[in-house]
Design a protein around this motif. Structure first.
Motif, PDB file in Angstrom:
ATOM      1  N   GLN A  24     -91.414   7.641 -37.688  1.00  0.00           N
ATOM      2  CA  GLN A  24     -90.914   8.122 -36.408  1.00  0.00           C
ATOM      3  C   GLN A  24     -90.339   9.515 -36.604  1.00  0.00           C
ATOM      4  O   GLN A  24     -89.455   9.724 -37.423  1.00  0.00           O
ATOM      5  N   HIS A  25     -90.853  10.471 -35.865  1.00  0.00           N
ATOM      6  CA  HIS A  25     -90.371  11.843 -35.931  1.00  0.00           C
ATOM      7  C   HIS A  25     -89.462  12.105 -34.740  1.00  0.00           C
ATOM      8  O   HIS A  25     -89.827  11.819 -33.609  1.00  0.00           O
ATOM      9  N   GLU A  26     -88.280  12.624 -35.021  1.00  0.00           N
ATOM     10  CA  GLU A  26     -87.349  12.960 -33.957  1.00  0.00           C
ATOM     11  C   GLU A  26     -87.049  14.448 -34.007  1.00  0.00           C
ATOM     12  O   GLU A  26     -86.852  15.010 -35.080  1.00  0.00           O
ATOM     13  N   THR A  27     -87.005  15.067 -32.855  1.00  0.00           N
ATOM     14  CA  THR A  27     -86.679  16.479 -32.766  1.00  0.00           C
ATOM     15  C   THR A  27     -85.407  16.625 -31.955  1.00  0.00           C
ATOM     16  O   THR A  27     -85.333  16.141 -30.827  1.00  0.00           O
ATOM     17  N   VAL A  28     -84.419  17.284 -32.537  1.00  0.00           N
ATOM     18  CA  VAL A  28     -83.148  17.500 -31.869  1.00  0.00           C
ATOM     19  C   VAL A  28     -82.977  19.004 -31.689  1.00  0.00           C
ATOM     20  O   VAL A  28     -83.006  19.759 -32.654  1.00  0.00           O
ATOM     21  N   VAL A  29     -82.820  19.426 -30.448  1.00  0.00           N
ATOM     22  CA  VAL A  29     -82.627  20.839 -30.150  1.00  0.00           C
ATOM     23  C   VAL A  29     -81.211  21.008 -29.628  1.00  0.00           C
ATOM     24  O   VAL A  29     -80.844  20.438 -28.616  1.00  0.00           O
TER      25      VAL A  29
END
Length: 60
Positions: A24-29
């Motif tokens: 699972q890839h998560e991107t936090v901006v």
């Protein structure tokens, strides 16, 4: 070649018992990163190390 085959068979056996592996890839901006201006050619040399060091810091 036998080691690779044995490893593949072992992975299949583990997947059969525990279920397939999922990634699972998560991107936090963060707002600060989104609002930061892109570096220009004038300050790239002095800011190059800071960019890389900030990549390894935890963002809370």
């Amino acid at each position: 070649m036998a080691f690779g085959t044995g490893s593949a068979v072992a992975h299949r056996a583990v997947d059969a018992v525990l279920g397939p592996r999922t990634i699972q890839h998560e991107t936090v901006v963060s707002e600060a990163a989104a609002a930061a201006p892109a570096p220009t050619m004038n300050n790239v040399g002095s800011d190059a190390c800071n960019i890389h060091s900030k990549a390894f810091q935890d963002v809370c």
